[in-house]
Design a protein around this motif. Structure first.
Motif, PDB file in Angstrom:
ATOM      1  N   ARG A  76      -0.326   0.659   9.843  1.00 20.38           N
ATOM      2  CA  ARG A  76      -0.639   1.509   8.690  1.00 20.38           C
ATOM      3  C   ARG A  76       0.639   2.135   8.157  1.00 20.38           C
ATOM      4  O   ARG A  76       1.473   2.636   8.918  1.00 20.38           O
ATOM      5  CB  ARG A  76      -1.619   2.607   9.096  1.00 20.38           C
ATOM      6  CG  ARG A  76      -2.086   3.465   7.925  1.00 20.38           C
ATOM      7  CD  ARG A  76      -3.172   4.420   8.357  1.00 20.38           C
ATOM      8  NE  ARG A  76      -3.624   5.232   7.234  1.00 20.38           N
ATOM      9  CZ  ARG A  76      -4.627   6.090   7.302  1.00 20.38           C
ATOM     10  NH1 ARG A  76      -5.283   6.256   8.446  1.00 20.38           N
ATOM     11  NH2 ARG A  76      -4.987   6.792   6.242  1.00 20.38           N
TER      12      ARG A  76
ATOM     13  N   GLU B 284      -5.282  -4.419  11.236  1.00 23.38           N
ATOM     14  CA  GLU B 284      -5.692  -3.028  11.442  1.00 23.38           C
ATOM     15  C   GLU B 284      -4.782  -2.274  12.401  1.00 23.38           C
ATOM     16  O   GLU B 284      -4.889  -1.042  12.523  1.00 23.38           O
ATOM     17  CB  GLU B 284      -7.137  -2.970  11.942  1.00 23.38           C
ATOM     18  CG  GLU B 284      -7.385  -3.729  13.222  1.00 23.38           C
ATOM     19  CD  GLU B 284      -7.855  -5.151  12.984  1.00 23.38           C
ATOM     20  OE1 GLU B 284      -8.475  -5.728  13.900  1.00 23.38           O
ATOM     21  OE2 GLU B 284      -7.619  -5.682  11.864  1.00 23.38           O
TER      22      GLU B 284
ATOM     23  N   GLU C 285       3.124   4.772   6.560  1.00 20.17           N
ATOM     24  CA  GLU C 285       3.285   6.225   6.578  1.00 20.17           C
ATOM     25  C   GLU C 285       4.323   6.597   5.522  1.00 20.17           C
ATOM     26  O   GLU C 285       5.365   5.974   5.425  1.00 20.17           O
ATOM     27  CB  GLU C 285       3.736   6.680   7.963  1.00 20.17           C
ATOM     28  CG  GLU C 285       2.759   6.313   9.082  1.00 20.17           C
ATOM     29  CD  GLU C 285       3.311   6.597  10.451  1.00 20.17           C
ATOM     30  OE1 GLU C 285       4.451   7.114  10.537  1.00 20.17           O
ATOM     31  OE2 GLU C 285       2.629   6.288  11.455  1.00 20.17           O
TER      32      GLU C 285
ATOM     33  N   ASP D  77       0.812  -1.220   0.000  1.00 20.37           N
ATOM     34  CA  ASP D  77       0.000   0.000   0.000  1.00 20.37           C
ATOM     35  C   ASP D  77       0.847   1.271   0.000  1.00 20.37           C
ATOM     36  O   ASP D  77       0.561   2.227  -0.740  1.00 20.37           O
ATOM     37  CB  ASP D  77      -0.936   0.009   1.215  1.00 20.37           C
ATOM     38  CG  ASP D  77      -2.014  -1.057   1.128  1.00 20.37           C
ATOM     39  OD1 ASP D  77      -2.173  -1.638   0.042  1.00 20.37           O
ATOM     40  OD2 ASP D  77      -2.685  -1.310   2.146  1.00 20.37           O
TER      41      ASP D  77
END
Length: 450
Positions: free
Chosen positions: A442, A439, A444, A153
């Motif tokens: 994430r 979850e 950065e 991602d």
């Protein structure tokens, strides 16, 4: 149909640079990846960072960037790498410095972080360790690092914001390739499960560089590979439907064939029907390869079964010390002399009351690889030379040094004819694994420009 060309510039932290340069000069690439991060590598990087907050990234980053930045700029090739290791921000800053020193401008460098969760390990204290029956809290006094295997991602976002160089920390190896493919083709698990399976396969074939071009395949007289001294690294031509071709630069050394691809496909995947990566659970059970020509293989048939709910975390911890010593014996009866030397050393350890957690004695050339009945049968004949290797796991450096010193004393304290003694003491940083909810992590992304 749109086609993207991606090359592999490295398969491990200390890999050669010449094949990457060759690819960037002759491969007509859109992207090149440098996969340089193993499980222990990131833990060692964290240790370096503790000593100096400006370190922790791949030690050969500068050497590589000096060679590849001019080519990346000249040939409009985007670079994606996990050379950031334990300190991606410092790696990105160093890359900017190198670019300025080379007189290169107009580059946007992205830094992908978020994988380092060492500052919040307390919340996972009760998590079970994959490799043993312990819980993480049992290692709390020796923990060094904790890095999550992230997916693509962050790489996709960086490319969408026009990054030329993307430097990550701990992402999965295939993610380096999945990122540009998802960005270029807009693939997703929901809409393109087969293409995403192919993306994981593509990344898996590229991640070890020279392995798929014959390096790990070669076995003279059985599986011959030409010109290994100038082995070329692989490049893929990936089509929008997910099918791709594995090849290499023309006239480079090595070999790309159906069998080199098959061997790399089953490397380290555990379950061919459920190869777990952060981006997808890949199914390689229906993968098939077709030889289209010399050093040209078509790959198809991979698919996916959703995403895993959990992500793997590599935990680095201070484990022990290893003391080791080696000495060689040659000529008639050399194996028996080496065995006598081993008995002497074992007896000395007992007399000295050394606290040894694990002891291993190998006769290199006889049984150091195969501790089994195979070795026992082979060592019935007297070899012409043998090297005794003694290694011991100890709780402290002083004991490890005593182990190494005692092997060296065989020089003059018998048996006859020992030579070439060497000794080493090493602090050991080991790794283990836990799983945490997806979850909780994430990516950065930050940017620097030159």
């Amino acid at each position: 149909m749109k086609t993207i060309r991606i090359g592999s510039g490295a398969g491990y932290a200390g890999d050669r640079i010449e094949p990457a340069v060759e690819l960037m000069e002759k491969g007509s690439l859109d992207y090149i990846i440098f996969e340089c991060l193993a499980e222990r590598t990131v833990a060692l990087g964290q240790k370096d960072k503790q000593y100096n907050p400006e370190l922790g990234y791949n030690q050969r980053l500068k050497e590589r960037m000096i060679k590849i930045l001019p080519l990346a700029k000249k040939n409009h090739i985007k670079v994606i790498t996990n050379m950031g290791a334990a300190n991606p921000k410092a790696a990105a800053a160093e890359t900017c410095v190198i670019a300025r020193e080379l007189g290169i401008s107009g580059l946007k460098i992205a830094c992908v972080t978020g994988d380092d969760i060492s500052d919040r390990l307390e919340q996972y204290a009760e998590n079970e360790i994959l490799e043993n029956d312990k819980r993480l809290k049992e290692l709390q006094d020796s923990l060094i690092s904790a890095n999550v295997y992230m997916g693509a991602d962050g790489i996709v976002e960086a490319l969408a914001r026009n990054a030329d160089i993307v430097i990550t920390g701990r992402v999965s190896d295939p993610a380096l390739t999945i990122g540009p493919l998802v960005y270029e083709f807009g693939w997703s698990l929901e809409k393109c499960p087969d293409q995403m399976g192919q993306a994981v396969l593509a990344g898996h074939l590229l991640e070890c560089a020279g392995q798929v071009t014959g390096g790990y395949y070669a076995d003279p007289g059985y599986k011959d590979v030409p010109d290994l001294d100038r082995l070329g690294f692989p490049l893929l031509e990936v089509s929008e439907d997910g099918s791709f071709i594995v090849t290499k630069v023309e006239d480079s050394g090595g070999l790309v064939c159906v069998d080199t691809c098959k061997e790399q496909t089953i490397y380290e995947i555990h379950d061919p029907k459920a190869y777990m990566t952060p981006d997808a659970i890949a199914d390689f059970s229906m993968v098939h390869y077709e030889q289209l020509g010399k050093n040209c293989v078509k790959a198809a048939g991979a698919t996916t079964h959703g995403k895993p709910d959990s992500l793997k975390v590599t935990i680095g911890y201070q484990d022990c010390f290893i003391g080791e010593g080696m000495i060689s014996y040659g000529g008639r009866n050399c194996l028996e002399r080496a065995r006598l030397a081993a008995k002497i050393v074992e007896s000395r350890f007992q007399q000295m009351k050394l606290e040894i957690e694990e002891l291993r004695i190998d006769y290199i050339g006889c049984n150091s690889l195969y501790l089994s009945e195979i070795s026992d049968k082979l060592t019935q004949t007297d070899p012409i030379e043998v090297r005794l290797h003694v290694s011991a796991r100890t709780p402290d450096e002083e004991t490890a040094r005593a182990v190494a010193d005692e092997v060296e004393t065989l020089y003059t304290n018998g048996p006859a004819g020992g030579g070439g003694a060497r000794k080493y003491v090493e602090e050991v940083f080991s790794v283990c694994s836990i799983f945490i909810p997806r979850e909780d992590v994430r990516a950065e992304i930050s940017y620097m420009e030159v």
